[in-house]
Design a protein around this motif. Structure first.
Motif, short mmCIF file in Angstrom:
data_model
loop_
_atom_site.label_atom_id
_atom_site.label_comp_id
_atom_site.label_asym_id
_atom_site.label_seq_id
_atom_site.Cartn_x
_atom_site.Cartn_y
_atom_site.Cartn_z
N GLY A 178 1.37 4.44 -10.90
CA GLY A 178 0.45 5.39 -11.51
C GLY A 178 -0.50 6.02 -10.53
N GLY A 179 -1.72 6.25 -10.99
CA GLY A 179 -2.75 6.92 -10.18
C GLY A 179 -3.67 5.91 -9.53
N ALA A 180 -3.14 5.12 -8.62
CA ALA A 180 -3.89 4.00 -8.04
C ALA A 180 -4.09 4.16 -6.54
CB ALA A 180 -3.17 2.69 -8.34
N GLN A 181 -4.20 5.40 -6.08
CA GLN A 181 -4.40 5.62 -4.66
C GLN A 181 -5.70 5.03 -4.15
OE1 GLN A 181 -4.27 7.82 -7.15
NE2 GLN A 181 -5.18 9.81 -6.63
N GLY A 182 -6.66 4.79 -5.05
CA GLY A 182 -7.94 4.23 -4.65
C GLY A 182 -7.86 2.81 -4.13
N TYR A 183 -6.74 2.12 -4.36
CA TYR A 183 -6.59 0.76 -3.87
C TYR A 183 -6.14 0.69 -2.42
CZ TYR A 183 -6.97 -1.11 -8.65
OH TYR A 183 -7.41 -1.47 -9.90
N ILE A 184 -5.97 1.82 -1.77
CA ILE A 184 -5.44 1.79 -0.40
C ILE A 184 -6.35 1.01 0.54
CG2 ILE A 184 -6.47 4.02 0.26
CD1 ILE A 184 -3.92 4.44 2.00
N ASP A 185 -7.67 1.06 0.33
CA ASP A 185 -8.56 0.33 1.23
C ASP A 185 -8.41 -1.18 1.08
OD1 ASP A 185 -9.59 2.69 2.32
OD2 ASP A 185 -11.09 2.87 0.75
N GLN A 186 -8.24 -1.66 -0.16
CA GLN A 186 -7.97 -3.09 -0.36
C GLN A 186 -6.64 -3.49 0.26
OE1 GLN A 186 -9.19 -0.93 -2.64
NE2 GLN A 186 -10.12 -2.00 -4.39
N ALA A 187 -5.65 -2.59 0.16
CA ALA A 187 -4.35 -2.88 0.75
C ALA A 187 -4.45 -2.99 2.27
CB ALA A 187 -3.35 -1.79 0.35
N ILE A 188 -5.20 -2.07 2.87
CA ILE A 188 -5.40 -2.11 4.32
C ILE A 188 -6.09 -3.41 4.72
CG2 ILE A 188 -6.67 -1.04 6.21
CD1 ILE A 188 -6.12 1.67 4.75
N ALA A 189 -7.12 -3.80 3.95
CA ALA A 189 -7.84 -5.04 4.25
C ALA A 189 -6.94 -6.27 4.13
CB ALA A 189 -9.04 -5.18 3.32
N ALA A 190 -5.91 -6.18 3.30
CA ALA A 190 -4.98 -7.30 3.13
C ALA A 190 -3.94 -7.35 4.24
CB ALA A 190 -4.29 -7.21 1.77
N GLY A 191 -3.95 -6.37 5.12
CA GLY A 191 -3.06 -6.40 6.27
C GLY A 191 -1.64 -5.95 6.00
N VAL A 192 -1.45 -5.05 5.03
CA VAL A 192 -0.09 -4.59 4.73
C VAL A 192 0.36 -3.52 5.73
CG1 VAL A 192 -0.45 -5.09 2.28
CG2 VAL A 192 -0.80 -2.75 3.13
N ASP A 193 1.66 -3.31 5.77
CA ASP A 193 2.24 -2.25 6.60
C ASP A 193 2.37 -0.95 5.81
OD1 ASP A 193 2.78 -4.10 8.79
OD2 ASP A 193 4.34 -4.90 7.47
N TYR A 195 1.36 0.93 1.77
CA TYR A 195 0.85 0.91 0.40
C TYR A 195 1.57 2.01 -0.38
CZ TYR A 195 -2.12 1.23 -3.69
OH TYR A 195 -2.56 1.25 -4.99
N LEU A 196 2.06 1.66 -1.57
CA LEU A 196 2.81 2.58 -2.42
C LEU A 196 2.13 2.70 -3.78
CD1 LEU A 196 6.62 2.80 -2.94
CD2 LEU A 196 5.14 2.60 -4.93
N THR A 197 1.98 3.92 -4.25
CA THR A 197 1.48 4.17 -5.59
C THR A 197 2.12 5.45 -6.12
OG1 THR A 197 -0.51 4.37 -6.96
CG2 THR A 197 -0.57 5.42 -4.78
N GLY A 198 1.56 5.98 -7.21
CA GLY A 198 2.15 7.18 -7.78
C GLY A 198 1.59 8.47 -7.22
N GLU A 199 0.27 8.52 -7.03
CA GLU A 199 -0.40 9.75 -6.65
C GLU A 199 -1.14 9.59 -5.32
OE1 GLU A 199 -2.78 11.55 -9.75
OE2 GLU A 199 -1.62 10.57 -11.32
N ALA A 200 -1.63 10.72 -4.80
CA ALA A 200 -2.42 10.72 -3.57
C ALA A 200 -3.64 11.61 -3.77
CB ALA A 200 -1.60 11.23 -2.40
N SER A 201 -4.70 11.28 -3.07
CA SER A 201 -5.90 12.12 -3.00
C SER A 201 -6.08 12.60 -1.56
CB SER A 201 -7.14 11.33 -3.44
OG SER A 201 -7.02 10.91 -4.78
N GLU A 202 -6.95 13.56 -1.38
CA GLU A 202 -7.16 14.12 -0.04
C GLU A 202 -7.54 13.03 0.96
OE1 GLU A 202 -9.23 15.80 3.38
OE2 GLU A 202 -10.11 14.53 1.82
N GLN A 203 -8.40 12.12 0.57
CA GLN A 203 -8.87 11.10 1.50
C GLN A 203 -7.83 10.02 1.77
OE1 GLN A 203 -10.17 11.79 -1.48
NE2 GLN A 203 -10.85 9.95 -2.59
#
Length: 252
Positions: A178-193, A195-203
């Motif tokens: 879905g529209g969960a692009q806002g979780y990218i920062d948590q994904a980065i903090a978790a050390g993933v290679d 992050y996949l979601t449905g939508e993207a934002s400019e940031q």
């Protein structure tokens, strides 16, 4: 074979444990139709196209992930909302909708079902202490290039994804439909290679690029097709009902 609508709703609520999650909309029975159910039509969103298709096949229940009566929604029954509700009422069809409870479920949830489609190994929630964080973290069985994984996503979802390619091969992955692009920062903090979601934002672009992490936006609709199908199949098996998934394509 028919089952009482009340029994169907009670089982869906129980199976998804819908009452435990505070959501942005009511979960469960949103519009009441005929009291007996033989045929369920499922779809991602209770759009006019889905309702018309459900009426055409004489569905008793329309089961969706995106229903009505969102907290920010205008409550007036006019225009598009009037037409949709009229279709349900004229054809005596019930609308059964589950949002976050369907995202997080361990068997039929959108995120678990997407993982199965993409051969992702689920480790657990991205934020275990946050009951409303529906994102998952896991891995691929073997490392692969981001472009190769994006090709897998395209082949499965039948939609070309947006790929921002990072610095390393992909093995550890976080995802949320879905529209969960806002979780990218948590994904980065978790050390993933990746992050996949449905939508993207400019940031989103900058977060991924400046942290060297790959990102895929595979489509809100496309990533959320599988949970509602699995729930419909479960209810059909449980009560010996007919179930038909109708996909109303959406490029978003």
């Amino acid at each position: 074979m028919a089952v009482a609508l009340s029994a169907l709703v009670e089982e869906a609520d129980r199976y998804l444990n819908a009452a435990r999650i505070q959501d942005y909309c009511p979960n469960g029975l949103q519009v009441e139709g005929r009291p007996q159910v033989q045929r369920i039509v499922s779809g991602v969103t209770a759009s006019q196209a889905l309702l018309d298709a459900a009426a055409e096949v004489e569905a008793d229940v329309v089961l969706v992930h995106h229903g009505y009566f969102w907290k920010s929604e205008d409550p007036c029954v006019v225009g598009m909302k009037r037409r949709r509700l009229k279709t349900l009422l004229v054809h005596d069809m019930s609308l059964l909708a589950y949002h976050l409870p369907l995202d997080v479920h361990a068997e039929v949830g959108n995120n678990v079902q997407l993982a199965r489609q993409l051969d992702l190994i689920v480790e657990g929630p991205l934020e275990p202490e946050n009951p409303r964080n529906v994102a998952l973290v896991g891995s691929l069985a073997e490392p692969m290039a981001a472009r190769d994984f994006a090709r897998r996503v395209q082949n499965v979802l039948l939609r070309e994804p947006l790929l921002i390619e990072g610095d390393t091969p992909i093995q550890r992955v976080a995802w949320c439909t879905g529209g969960a692009q806002g979780y990218i920062d948590q994904a980065i903090a978790a050390g993933v290679d990746l992050y996949l979601t449905g939508e993207a934002s400019e940031q989103t672009f900058h977060s991924a690029r400046e942290n060297g992490v790959s990102f895929i936006a595979a489509g809100h609709h496309a990533t959320e097709r599988y949970g509602v199908q699995a729930l419909g199949d479960y209810l059909a098996r449980r009560f010996a009902l007919e179930h038909l998934f109708i996909d109303c394509p959406n490029p978003i």
